[in-house]
Write an enzyme that holds these catalytic residues in place. Sequence first.
Site, PDB file in Angstrom:
ATOM      1  N   GLU A  15      28.622  44.666  33.058  1.00 24.26           N
ATOM      2  CA  GLU A  15      29.727  43.867  32.534  1.00 24.26           C
ATOM      3  C   GLU A  15      29.271  42.442  32.213  1.00 24.26           C
ATOM      4  OE1 GLU A  15      32.371  45.234  31.676  1.00 24.26           O
ATOM      5  OE2 GLU A  15      32.317  47.125  32.802  1.00 24.26           O
ATOM      6  N   ARG A  30      47.812  49.422  36.098  1.00 23.30           N
ATOM      7  CA  ARG A  30      48.577  50.582  35.624  1.00 23.30           C
ATOM      8  C   ARG A  30      49.084  51.420  36.788  1.00 23.30           C
ATOM      9  NH1 ARG A  30      45.610  55.135  36.109  1.00 23.30           N
ATOM     10  NH2 ARG A  30      43.352  54.890  36.397  1.00 23.30           N
ATOM     11  N   CYS A  68      38.625  46.029  40.070  1.00 24.86           N
ATOM     12  CA  CYS A  68      37.240  45.752  39.670  1.00 24.86           C
ATOM     13  C   CYS A  68      37.133  44.374  39.020  1.00 24.86           C
ATOM     14  CB  CYS A  68      36.733  46.823  38.701  1.00 24.86           C
ATOM     15  SG  CYS A  68      36.405  48.432  39.454  1.00 24.86           S
ATOM     16  N   HIS A 114      29.764  48.800  36.285  1.00 23.21           N
ATOM     17  CA  HIS A 114      30.581  49.999  36.404  1.00 23.21           C
ATOM     18  C   HIS A 114      29.697  51.252  36.370  1.00 23.21           C
ATOM     19  CE1 HIS A 114      34.604  48.062  35.471  1.00 23.21           C
ATOM     20  NE2 HIS A 114      34.887  48.936  36.425  1.00 23.21           N
TER      21      HIS A 114
END
Length: 243
Positions: free
Chosen positions: A100, A110, A161, A189
């Site tokens: 990342e 979510r 995360c 990830h």
Amino acid sequence: MSLLTARHLRWMIMSFTHETPTVLLTGFEPFGDDEHNPSATVADAAARALLGSGVQVVSAVLPCEFATSHEVLFDLIAHHEPEVVICLGLAAGRSQVGVEQVGINLQQARISDNAGCQPNGTPVVVGGPDGIFATLPARRIVSAAGELPVELSLSAGTFVCNHVFYALMHAVEIGAWGEHSPKSAGFVHVPWDTDVSTVYPGIPLAESVAGVCHVVEETLKHLSDPDAPEADTTQGAGLGTLH
């Protein structure tokens, strides 16, 4: 080891100081309906693989909770004083290890975390910048990956995360640990572990472990020789999966 031999890695370590550099690798506990989180398994397996090369590696599991995950991470950093901190998380649906590049100051869940918290558009750090870049040599890592399943990613999402990633980089940026702040830090990830389940796309555990070991090796190489010319990043540098 992935690309570098143990002898080469030991040589790089000697160029830091007379002390052995410490690397902190973290994964997450399972969350949602999953009983397994490969990020914790990969962190532990990569730590064990790297220990034989003279690197002091500590692995740990963070809670999948907005309120406590960064606190546990910060306590680990204060205790172990690592030169390198790499937090791992699960990206179900991806098929490569994603390095990342930027954490964003947004929490948008979510689903609820493991403590039942489901933020909706709140900042990670009130008043913090919109985004903070990792200090891992991301493009160098990817350009040197060869056949390893490693790619660049431009999105760490907006769940726990990214919360941990942004909180870590903000703390590093403000010098939260003073002279003991990590010299390089970021987030990676990992895909789902197809050795456990084929419900999601993913890769075998060993490939994720090799990819994470490569991330550590290239980061230590960069820290030992930060003025080395940048490798060609025009080949094999994917952009990851935006989500």
